[in-house]
Design a protein around this motif. Structure first.
Motif, PDB file in Angstrom:
ATOM      1  N   THR A 113      51.021  58.466  40.068  1.00  0.00           N
ATOM      2  CA  THR A 113      51.714  58.828  41.304  1.00  0.00           C
ATOM      3  C   THR A 113      51.517  60.300  41.650  1.00  0.00           C
ATOM      4  O   THR A 113      51.662  60.678  42.814  1.00  0.00           O
ATOM      5  CB  THR A 113      53.220  58.533  41.184  1.00  0.00           C
ATOM      6  N   ASP A 454      57.450  48.820  33.799  1.00  0.00           N
ATOM      7  CA  ASP A 454      58.120  49.771  34.683  1.00  0.00           C
ATOM      8  C   ASP A 454      59.300  49.099  35.381  1.00  0.00           C
ATOM      9  O   ASP A 454      59.108  48.298  36.305  1.00  0.00           O
ATOM     10  CB  ASP A 454      57.127  50.291  35.730  1.00  0.00           C
ATOM     11  N   TYR A 456      61.217  50.254  37.467  1.00  0.00           N
ATOM     12  CA  TYR A 456      61.373  50.735  38.832  1.00  0.00           C
ATOM     13  C   TYR A 456      60.404  50.015  39.778  1.00  0.00           C
ATOM     14  O   TYR A 456      60.772  49.644  40.890  1.00  0.00           O
ATOM     15  CB  TYR A 456      61.149  52.248  38.891  1.00  0.00           C
ATOM     16  N   ALA A 457      59.158  49.819  39.328  1.00  0.00           N
ATOM     17  CA  ALA A 457      58.148  49.213  40.189  1.00  0.00           C
ATOM     18  C   ALA A 457      58.180  47.689  40.170  1.00  0.00           C
ATOM     19  O   ALA A 457      57.646  47.050  41.076  1.00  0.00           O
ATOM     20  CB  ALA A 457      56.757  49.698  39.769  1.00  0.00           C
ATOM     21  N   SER A 458      58.788  47.072  39.163  1.00  0.00           N
ATOM     22  CA  SER A 458      58.724  45.615  39.017  1.00  0.00           C
ATOM     23  C   SER A 458      59.841  44.879  39.753  1.00  0.00           C
ATOM     24  O   SER A 458      59.870  43.656  39.754  1.00  0.00           O
ATOM     25  CB  SER A 458      58.746  45.229  37.536  1.00  0.00           C
TER      26      SER A 458
END
Length: 629
Positions: A113, A454, A456-458
């Protein structure tokens, strides 16, 4: 602490001096969130300082506040940040631009990121060099910046930098991307490097390489290092001094060897007790700190750790404890500890995991092969799996370890039928499911579910927790609306969450809570096999212990078979019955968890074990024997 003497021409004693720093954010309802409160510390030239604590303790906020890069509504409410006597908290934007990158460099946690995927590595470095003194135009200036970029890549250990400089971030491994971020931070030749969790998602050998690189840079250039991490092994390996944060303030600081060997604050002792040890045998339950970190919007008078502390007294809830000088060069903010001459009580010995013996084989792979084609290269491809064979029994945990690129995640995706294999066979409860039909694939995917790395991303940020957990039930046609609602409440309870949170969105939860939501979602269709791909690598040690404990309890209660992929060998040993070691797409060694860790046979396994950091200070730590004047 010593303030700089304005009447003297001598440089300040400290390169960086933070005094009574307070950082506030504005909450959704307009109320202030005190993310950092009354924080003070110093940093000398060439010194290495670790900042540790659970998620939400204020570590990253402190790093961003040093150069006033706070996001959103964040602002420095109180205190000063003195860099060679210049107060950055009161500096103008122009003065800050002269400091960022040139005097203080930043290495961010997630290179994927932090790097722009459409720019080459050379373009990334060229932008940094132009921003810090290389604004000259013309072919000669561009060539000079390119030569400097190649030199930086070579300095941080990127092989063939003159050829790789035009490659893009996705063409590098995780460890190499982290090296690129370090090269960008070094481009301005800063006096201080702020490294925010630079090794969190890296395997043991790559982590060792990054830490060795930082050590070399510290020794060769005299650059001071502030290392933010939750890995106590990294602290012991890398830093001369450690600052422990909780609830937005410092609760203990001092020499690393002294703090880690004889912690004065109960919170520091709890963090150390939660660290998994490679020497702990299979079946040892990880120890977490009971309770959760405080809500920053509700912090009042008294010690922020009081509700979780084993030494709490009535006075701890009414007065904020100051940092008090203690023997050994340590300062601790603990009222009970301030009057103690004896060490803190030793933590209780870790409990054993209550787990029955594994049952019959539920998943078996024989000679799995997976090859990915390279773009623009005819007839050639990259073999991610090369004849992988394994078995997994009901109620068993199989740990998978290996470096980045060894094939661990590819194996997980093939086992879960997210990617088809190119060769070999895969059997589920004795049935060949290597190339299932559409209907068979539906059944297989219900039986084999994944917990992703992750949290947060999943999770879909637009969906509520209830919708996220119910999604597999809808996909597999399980139950009507009322039955699904009841099942969601049951799953949230199993995952250690209050069913009342079903109407909230993922952004309202911490990383550990989000991972619990992911586990609840994976359990929704009642699978036989749970594949956990780095489920705790992004979590601090206390939350890690809670999530691993949850998985082992669910395995015991539901008879789940677990594939546990992780780069932390200590965690893998303690949670696994057996371990398989992967290298270049092959399993090079497999056996019981204790046998693999105590008597490794393959040289690659021995190298992995040797690179695993232990939370015991080693001599000398970076910058320990000498601090540059």
């Amino acid at each position: 602490m010593t303030a700089p003497d304005s009447a003297s021409s001598r440089p300040p004693r400290h390169l960086l001096e933070v005094r009574d720093l307070g950082v506030d954010f504005t909450g959704p309802d307009g109320s202030p969130l005190h993310a950092v409160r009354g924080l003070s510390f110093t940093l000398r030239r060439g010194e290495t300082l670790a900042v540790v604590g659970e998620s939400g303790s204020g570590k990253s906020t402190t790093a961003l506040a040093l150069t006033r890069m706070l996001p959103g509504t964040g602002r420095i409410a109180t205190g000063s940040v003195l860099l060679d006597g210049q107060d950055l908290a009161a500096a103008t934007d122009e003065e800050l631009r002269a400091v960022r990158g040139a005097r203080i460099g930043m290495i961010f946690q997630d290179p994927m990121t932090a790097l722009n995927p459409v720019l080459s590595v050379g373009r990334h470095l060229d932008e940094v060099l132009r921003a810090h003194g290389g604004r000259q135009r013309g072919k000669g200036a561009r060539a000079a910046r390119r030569a400097r970029a190649v030199d930086l890549l070579d300095r941080v250990g990127i092989p063939e930098p003159h050829r790789r400089i035009d490659d893009h971030p996705h063409q590098f491994s995780g460890g190499q991307r982290q090296r690129i971020l370090i090269a960008m931070a070094l481009a301005g030749e800063p006096d201080i490097l702020l490294a925010d969790e630079p090794t969190t998602a890296l395997d043991a050998t790559v982590q060792e390489q990054i830490l060795s690189l930082l050590a070399d840079l510290n020794r060769d250039t005299g650059t001071a290092l502030v290392l933010i991490t939750h890995n106590m092994g990294v602290v012991a390996r890398s830093c001369a001094r450690v600052l422990v944060m909780y609830g937005g303030t410092a609760v203990e600081d001092g020499p690393t060897a002294e703090v880690l060997a004889r912690p004065r604050h109960p919170y520091t002792a709890g963090l150390l007790a939660a660290v998994p040890r490679l020497s702990s045998p299979s079946g040892t339950r990880l120890t977490g700190i009971p309770g959760t970190p405080p809500d920053l919007a509700l912090l009042g008078d008294g010690c922020a750790f009081a509700e979780r502390c084993t030494l709490v007294e009535d006075r701890c809830r009414t007065g904020t404890p100051p940092l008090v000088e203690l023997p050994g060069g340590v300062r601790a903010a603990c009222l009970p500890a301030a009057g103690r001459t004896d060490p803190l009580p030793a933590p209780a010995p870790p409990a054993r995991i209550d787990r029955p013996a594994p049952g019959p084989v539920v998943l078996a792979a024989d000679g799995l092969v997976k090859t990915y084609r390279r773009r623009g290269v005819r007839g050639r491809g990259f073999t991610a799996l090369d004849g992988v064979s394994l078995t997994l029994a009901e109620g068993e945990t199989l740990g998978i370890v290996g470096e980045s690129g060894s094939g661990k995640s590819t194996l997980a995706r093939v086992l879960a039928h997210a990617h088809p294999s190119d060769g070999g066979t895969l059997r589920l409860r004795g049935e060949d499911v290597t190339r299932p039909s559409r209907r068979e694939l539906h059944t297989v995917r219900r039986q084999v579910q994944m917990v992703f790395q992750d949290p947060y991303a999943s999770l879909n940020p637009r969906m509520t927790v209830g919708q996220i957990v119910a999604e597999p039930l809808i996909a597999f046609g399980l139950g009507d609306r009322d039955e699904r609602a009841a099942r969601v409440a049951e799953l949230l309870t199993l995952a250690g969450l209050d069913p009342a949170v079903a109407d909230r969105h993922p952004r309202s939860f911490s990383g550990g809570q989000r991972q619990r939501i992911g586990i609840a979602r994976a359990l929704a269709p009642d699978p036989s096999v749970l594949i956990c791909d780095e489920p705790v690598s992004a979590l601090d040690v206390s939350v890690q212990a809670q999530i691993v404990g949850l998985l082992t309890d669910l395995q015991r209660d539901l008879g789940l078979a677990l594939v546990f992929i992780a780069h932390d060998l200590a965690v893998v040993r303690q949670v696994s019955h057996r371990i398989a070691v992967m290298h270049r797409g092959r399993i090079v060694e497999t056996g019981s968890a204790d046998e693999i860790c105590e008597h490794p046979q393959d040289p690659y396994t021995r190298a992995l074990l040797a690179a695993a950091p232990e939370p015991v200070p080693v001599q000398p730590a970076i910058g320990k024997t000498e601090v540059l004047a």
